[in-house]
Enzyme design. Structure first.
Site, PDB file in Angstrom:
ATOM      1  N   CYS A   2      77.339  45.018  12.796  1.00 49.42           N
ATOM      2  CA  CYS A   2      76.513  46.092  12.240  1.00 49.42           C
ATOM      3  C   CYS A   2      76.828  46.449  10.790  1.00 49.42           C
ATOM      4  O   CYS A   2      77.750  45.933  10.171  1.00 49.42           O
ATOM      5  CB  CYS A   2      76.606  47.359  13.094  1.00 49.42           C
ATOM      6  SG  CYS A   2      76.492  47.069  14.863  1.00 49.42           S
ATOM      7  N   ARG A  50      72.115  47.746  13.616  1.00 49.89           N
ATOM      8  CA  ARG A  50      72.908  47.198  14.714  1.00 49.89           C
ATOM      9  C   ARG A  50      72.706  45.707  14.931  1.00 49.89           C
ATOM     10  O   ARG A  50      71.576  45.212  14.939  1.00 49.89           O
ATOM     11  CB  ARG A  50      72.574  47.925  16.025  1.00 49.89           C
ATOM     12  CG  ARG A  50      73.498  47.496  17.168  1.00 49.89           C
ATOM     13  CD  ARG A  50      73.093  48.107  18.488  1.00 49.89           C
ATOM     14  NE  ARG A  50      74.082  47.775  19.529  1.00 49.89           N
ATOM     15  CZ  ARG A  50      73.817  47.744  20.826  1.00 49.89           C
ATOM     16  NH1 ARG A  50      72.603  48.048  21.258  1.00 49.89           N
ATOM     17  NH2 ARG A  50      74.762  47.433  21.694  1.00 49.89           N
ATOM     18  N   SER A 377      86.725  31.998  13.989  1.00 43.30           N
ATOM     19  CA  SER A 377      87.078  31.269  12.769  1.00 43.30           C
ATOM     20  C   SER A 377      88.592  31.182  12.624  1.00 43.30           C
ATOM     21  O   SER A 377      89.329  32.087  13.026  1.00 43.30           O
ATOM     22  CB  SER A 377      86.485  31.985  11.556  1.00 43.30           C
ATOM     23  OG  SER A 377      87.071  31.520  10.348  1.00 43.30           O
ATOM     24  N   GLY A 378      89.059  30.100  12.004  1.00 45.76           N
ATOM     25  CA  GLY A 378      90.485  29.932  11.719  1.00 45.76           C
ATOM     26  C   GLY A 378      90.929  30.601  10.440  1.00 45.76           C
ATOM     27  O   GLY A 378      92.083  30.408  10.017  1.00 45.76           O
TER      28      GLY A 378
END
Length: 614
Positions: A2, A50, A377-378
């Site tokens: 959001c 949102r 994600s890394g």
């Protein structure tokens, strides 16, 4: 996830300012494509866009709670990963819930604990509460700064938003940038609290900002602290694995399709493998996505930064983890597209000049959003575990300077090379960076008996975790939210960050390689190729057509000599870059073109007032 925004004006009735509030809210439509909401009462007004992730029908915002003393209203962006435990505790204390969303847990948690709620949260979040009982605004940001949050003091209150664009949509906010703002654009030091735009500030990570009629106050509820580490090697490796298993389990929770971003490096491969293991126990498969460039695998040329292409390692992980994998292959035309550049600049509100690395990240996220709403994600593992090449570079280790700038100077050149000489002198970036570095290291505590080597490495780790990572987290957030994709960053869990930060460098690199603790903690789920792979940064295209396209765009800009970008950029220097025979011959030349084009787009888009004579 959001986007949030709002306005507190103690001298106004803000229900009469509905048009301004809605304009502020709509600037963040990309962050929240699923729903919108506004709320106003007396001196407070809140807006929300949102992106529905948990309890899709029940998490509408602004969310309010009526009390005998007044209304408490909340706008919230992010995820609270321990909301189930908090909900259980609050239920035991007599609270009753009407939804399954983590937003309501945060609202009820504030009613129970006040702003001490912040210390109890595990997650990524930026939220604001208007407490009508006390006539005050409370703004809270997560510990690592994963979610962006800005505010701008006014004569009688404050404006705030997830991004500067939300604040700049209000007539009270000037679109002005002074020399200090430009310094931030050309130094890559990410000064805490600094927001480039004049009058804007960041809610700093790990901080609560309170606004009432008496003014603005801040309270730091978390910071990176130095503590003794007493665990031995085996215990440390086992603890890292236990933490990662718990973190991944928590961050896989969603009521929408999930996936992982897979680069073939150690960080993303470990997360993908752990996610596949956990979902496999429930009979589910992980979706994984990787970015690649047309012709890159066949025509890859190794250099000092990148010794191998990503694709073979990506596919090894996908096979071993049995993921539902897709490569997102981009060509030079897409990367250099002016519309993509404009979208990136608009998403970041600033001309950062990251060029194809920003464009490819945006295009990757755009493609992923067609299949998933949440991605793991890394990002940040290099900062946490010590993965960057500068951690092993003697010059960078010993320099009294930000270590990444030592290496950047070698490989990417000087961002100011295209600027007008008189502007470069006024900016005095060398002095600005030196002052920033001294401030950054002043607060790092040395352990009693800590060796000189361990002390240097502690400072390097601290700088990466409190300065460098924030710039990358902001980039990740802006590019992902531009397409309504929630990207979660498991390596930013504060428990993992605290634990690994305090492990001695000799333990973090006990085999002489980068990210040893992470490699050993996940060795059982990694293909051997990835276990043995040397660190490779985020990929960049090697296609010469990309450089030629940049030159064409620069020539078009040069044909407009009255463009305001030439108040900053030296026309002759740009002309030389635009007409050189090998546009991709050096990263410095390419970065000069990219930075200039970003500046021009930014000035067209925002019409900033530049104050250059301080």
């Amino acid at each position: 996830m959001c986007g949030i925004t709002g306005w507190v004006s103690f001298d106004r009735e803000l229900r009469a300012e509905d048009a301004s509030l809605r304009a502020m809210t709509e600037t963040m439509a990309c962050r929240g494509p699923d729903d919108r909401g506004v709320w106003a009462e007396g001196p407070a007004a809140l807006g929300h866009r949102r992106l529905a992730i948990i309890d899709l029908p029940g998490g509408r915002q602004p969310m309010t709670a009526a009390t005998p003393e007044g209304t408490v209203a909340l706008v919230y962006s992010g995820e609270t990963y321990n909301f189930t435990e908090l909900r259980r505790e609050l239920t035991g204390r007599g609270h009753r819930f009407t939804s399954d969303s983590d937003t309501e847990v945060v609202l009820r948690g504030y009613l129970e604990w006040g702003d001490a709620l912040a210390e109890r949260l595990n997650g990524m979040y930026a939220f604001a509460l208007w407490d009508g009982r006390r006539q005050r605004l409370v703004m809270v940001r997560d510990r690592m700064g994963i979610k962006p949050f800005y505010y701008s003091p006014t004569a009688d209150g404050v404006l705030f938003g997830s991004e500067p664009k939300a604040i700049l949509a209000n007539p009270l906010a000037p679109r002005r940038v002074r020399l200090d703002g430009l310094r931030e654009l050309f130094t890559f030091v990410k000064t805490p609290g600094h927001a480039v735009w004049d009058g804007l500030r960041e809610v700093e990570p790990g901080t609560v900002v309170t606004v009432d009629r008496q003014g603005i106050r801040t309270r730091v509820y978390w910071e990176l602290e130095t503590r003794p580490h007493t665990d031995d090697r085996d215990t440390t490796v086992a603890t890292v694995r236990t933490l990662l298993d718990d973190i991944v389990r928590r961050q896989l929770v969603a009521d929408v399709p999930r996936c992982t971003l897979l680069s073939g490096g150690l960080d993303s491969s470990a997360l993908t493998a752990l996610a596949a293991l956990q979902l496999g126990e429930r009979g589910e498969r992980v979706r994984s996505f990787a970015v690649d460039f047309a012709g890159q695998a066949d025509n890859f040329v190794p250099d000092e930064l990148r010794g191998t292409p990503d694709a073979p390692f990506v596919h090894d992980v996908a096979r071993l983890a049995r993921t539902d994998h897709q490569d997102i292959v981009l060509d030079a035309q897409a990367l250099a597209d002016p519309e993509v550049r404009a979208t990136v600049v608009r998403a970041r509100d600033l001309p950062m000049g990251f060029g194809d690395m920003d464009a490819s990240l945006y295009l990757l996220f755009k493609a992923v959003r067609g299949h998933s709403t949440v991605a793991l994600s890394g990002e940040s593992a290099d900062e946490v575990f010590g993965g960057y090449l500068q951690f092993f570079d003697e010059e960078a280790r010993n320099a009294e300077a930000f270590p990444w700038l030592v290496r950047f100077g070698r490989h990417f050149g000087d961002d100011t090379a295209v600027l007008r000489p008189e502007l470069t002198r006024s900016l005095d970036l060398e002095g600005y960076v030196a002052d920033s570095y001294r401030t950054a290291v002043a607060g790092v505590r040395r352990l009693d008996g800590e060796s000189d080597v361990e002390w240097r490495m502690r400072r390097m780790s601290h700088l990466h975790l409190t300065r460098f990572v924030r710039a990358l987290l902001d980039r990740k957030d802006r590019m992902s939210m531009a397409v309504g994709l929630e990207v979660r960053v498991p390596f930013c869990d504060h428990r993992l960050v605290e634990y690994v930060y305090n492990a001695p460098w000799a333990l973090k690199s006990f085999d002489g390689r980068e990210k040893t603790l992470l490699r050993e903690a996940t060795a059982d789920v990694l293909p051997k190729s990835v276990y043995d792979r040397v660190k490779s940064p985020y990929p960049s295209t090697q296609d010469p057509k990309y450089g030629l396209a940049l030159q064409d765009h620069a020539k078009e800009l040069l044909s407009r000599p009255s463009h305001p970008v030439f108040d900053l950029v030296d026309r002759e220097r740009l002309r030389r870059l635009a007409h050189r025979d090998t546009p991709s011959g050096t990263q410095a030349a390419r970065r000069g073109l990219e930075k200039t084009l970003d500046l021009a787009v930014w000035m067209d888009m925002y019409s900033p007032e530049l104050v250059l004579d301080e």
